[in-house]
Design an enzyme around this catalytic site. Structure first.
Site, PDB file in Angstrom:
ATOM      1  CG  ASN A  23      -2.070  -1.015   1.045  1.00 42.46           C
ATOM      2  OD1 ASN A  23      -2.367  -1.460  -0.061  1.00 42.46           O
ATOM      3  ND2 ASN A  23      -2.685  -1.402   2.153  1.00 42.46           N
ATOM      4  NE  ARG A  93      -9.963   1.945  -5.170  1.00 38.00           N
ATOM      5  CZ  ARG A  93     -10.978   2.581  -5.738  1.00 38.00           C
ATOM      6  NH1 ARG A  93     -11.816   1.941  -6.510  1.00 38.00           N
ATOM      7  NH2 ARG A  93     -11.176   3.865  -5.534  1.00 38.00           N
ATOM      8  CB  CYS A 117     -10.413  -5.919  -3.791  1.00 42.70           C
ATOM      9  SG  CYS A 117      -8.880  -6.799  -3.503  1.00 42.70           S
ATOM     10  CB  ILE A 124     -12.091   8.053  -7.657  1.00 48.98           C
ATOM     11  CG1 ILE A 124     -12.867   8.264  -8.969  1.00 48.98           C
ATOM     12  CG2 ILE A 124     -11.514   6.654  -7.583  1.00 48.98           C
ATOM     13  CD1 ILE A 124     -11.973   8.256 -10.195  1.00 48.98           C
TER      14      ILE A 124
END
Length: 434
Positions: A23, A93, A117, A124
């Site tokens: 991440n 994404r 996922c 967004i």
């Protein structure tokens, strides 16, 4: 189709080292597009399918990318293309993270609407709100979102309706080359935000306040290539903490950062798990009996939504009634039905899941519904009677490097097989790590 076959009943013991944070690395690779002079060299990069995907996105945008030996070298000094096509973005994404850097460098960005996922709607809109506040015009249609600005982006005061990690990262990156100062309020506070800010500053940006609710970005004229080491993956560390606790084992998790794990540590200690901070990382010793607790996912520093499904597997072994409430994402309980296939006493009530335990789980064939659910089902298999077969491993490969091999090295009876050899006898599987 590949499957992971795991046989329960082994206490896990030993040492495991966590990789660089998935991440953190994805938005950092995207932000490398901001450097119009020199090369960025990123180290401690995990070998994940998502990393390969974001690298392909950058290559399509005309950056030169080399990925070898856990190091990514990126040269984005050439003129960049403005469009990230659906063939890449549908896979992940996080590809939308190139939008801010492209808008800042080119004044225009066109991105296919994101995939990844299947966790609720995950809009967004907060990203786009930030771009508009800085003077960009945004259009959405035909499966694409396009943003463009006449002239250059301008610093602005932006308040996020929710402390979105992705929006914070995208806006922060875009603001580095804007004219003037941007103040981002109600910003996400995750460690990955701090890591991105450190990388941006290494390139010559002026970002202050990352890790707090207010981030101040003073725009500069140009950014330059830099060297940066990715922080360790706190979610992978948390996953192995659960592996130790659920099997009653004793695992030293090297490279884990205790400060990044406070909310996970607090809940596990409440359950009776012993956690020791050591120089090398974090040592976790599972108890003979786990206590039931309630958990509510929250933005950092609260309990991370990315650990929700793994903790669910752990709470199925706890004595009493436990509840997990999901406040960050909708529709993140798809793995509950898979736990039921393993004979779990578990039910969904609104945005909460209620579990009664301890459960005598039975091995079954289950399908991973998302990245963290894949890990959670394997964790449940570690304490199930018989054999658990986990399919849809494409999700697992997006966030874990050699997960089954690391578990096997800790003593688990586990193997990854191709469906063509799925007829392997169960006795052969049980002997793999005898």
């Amino acid at each position: 189709m590949e499957k992971i076959i795991v046989r329960g009943g082994k206490r896990l013991n030993g040492t495991v080292r966590v990789e660089g944070a998935k991440n953190a690395v994805l938005p950092i690779i995207a932000a490398a597009l901001l450097a119009s002079d020199g090369k960025n060299v990123l180290s401690e990069v995990p070998v994940l399918s998502d990393v390969y995907t974001i690298n392909e996105v950058l290559r399509h945008l005309n950056a030169e990318v080399v990925f070898e030996n856990n190091q990514v070298t990126i040269d984005a000094s050439k003129e960049l293309n403005i469009e990230a096509p659906f063939e890449y973005v549908r896979k992940m994404r996080a590809s939308v993270q190139v939008m801010g850097p492209l808008l800042a460098r080119n004044g225009r960005a066109r991105i296919a609407l994101p995939g990844g996922c299947a966790i609720g709607s995950r809009p967004i809109d907060q990203h786009l709100k930030g771009f508009e506040a800085m003077g960009a015009k945004v259009q959405v249609g035909n499966g694409f979102v396009e943003a463009y600005v006449e002239g250059e982006l301008k610093g602005a005061k932006i308040y996020l309706d929710f402390p979105s990690v992705g929006a914070t990262e995208n806006i922060m990156s875009a603001a580095t080359l804007a004219k003037g100062t941007t103040i981002l309020e109600n910003a996400a506070k995750e460690p990955e935000i701090v890591d991105l800010a450190n990388f941006l500053n290494a390139m010559g940006a002026k970002v202050r306040g990352a890790g707090t609710g207010t981030i101040r970005i003073e725009g500069v004229d140009k950014l330059y290539g830099a060297n940066h080491s990715i922080i360790p993956d706190r979610i992978e560390a948390g996953t192995f903490m659960v592996a130790a606790a659920i099997t009653g084992g004793d695992i030293l998790i090297e490279n884990a950062v205790p400060e990044h794990l406070r909310s996970i540590t607090a809940k596990m200690e409440e359950m009776g798990v012993k956690i020791i901070e050591e120089n090398e990382g974090v040592r976790v010793i599972g108890p003979d009996k786990l206590k039931a607790v309630d958990i509510k996912t929250m933005p950092h520093p609260g309990f991370p939504t990315d650990m929700q499904s793994q903790m669910m597997a752990l709470l199925l072994q706890a004595d009493g009634t436990s509840m997990i409430t999901e406040t960050v994402f909708e529709n993140r309980f798809m793995h509950v039905e898979e736990f039921r296939r393993m004979n779990a006493d578990i039910k969904i009530e609104g945005r909460s899941v209620i579990m009664n335990g301890p459960n005598s789980l039975q091995g079954a064939e289950v399908g991973a519904t998302d990245l963290r659910a894949a890990a959670a089902l394997i964790l449940a298999g570690l304490v199930s009677e018989g054999y658990t077969r986990v399919t849809e491993l494409k999700h697992l490969d997006r966030g874990y490097v050699d997960f089954h091999k690391k578990l096997a090295a800790l003593g688990a009876t586990i193997e990854r097989v191709n469906e063509k050899v799925e007829e392997v006898k169960e006795q052969e599987v049980s002997d793999l790590h005898a």
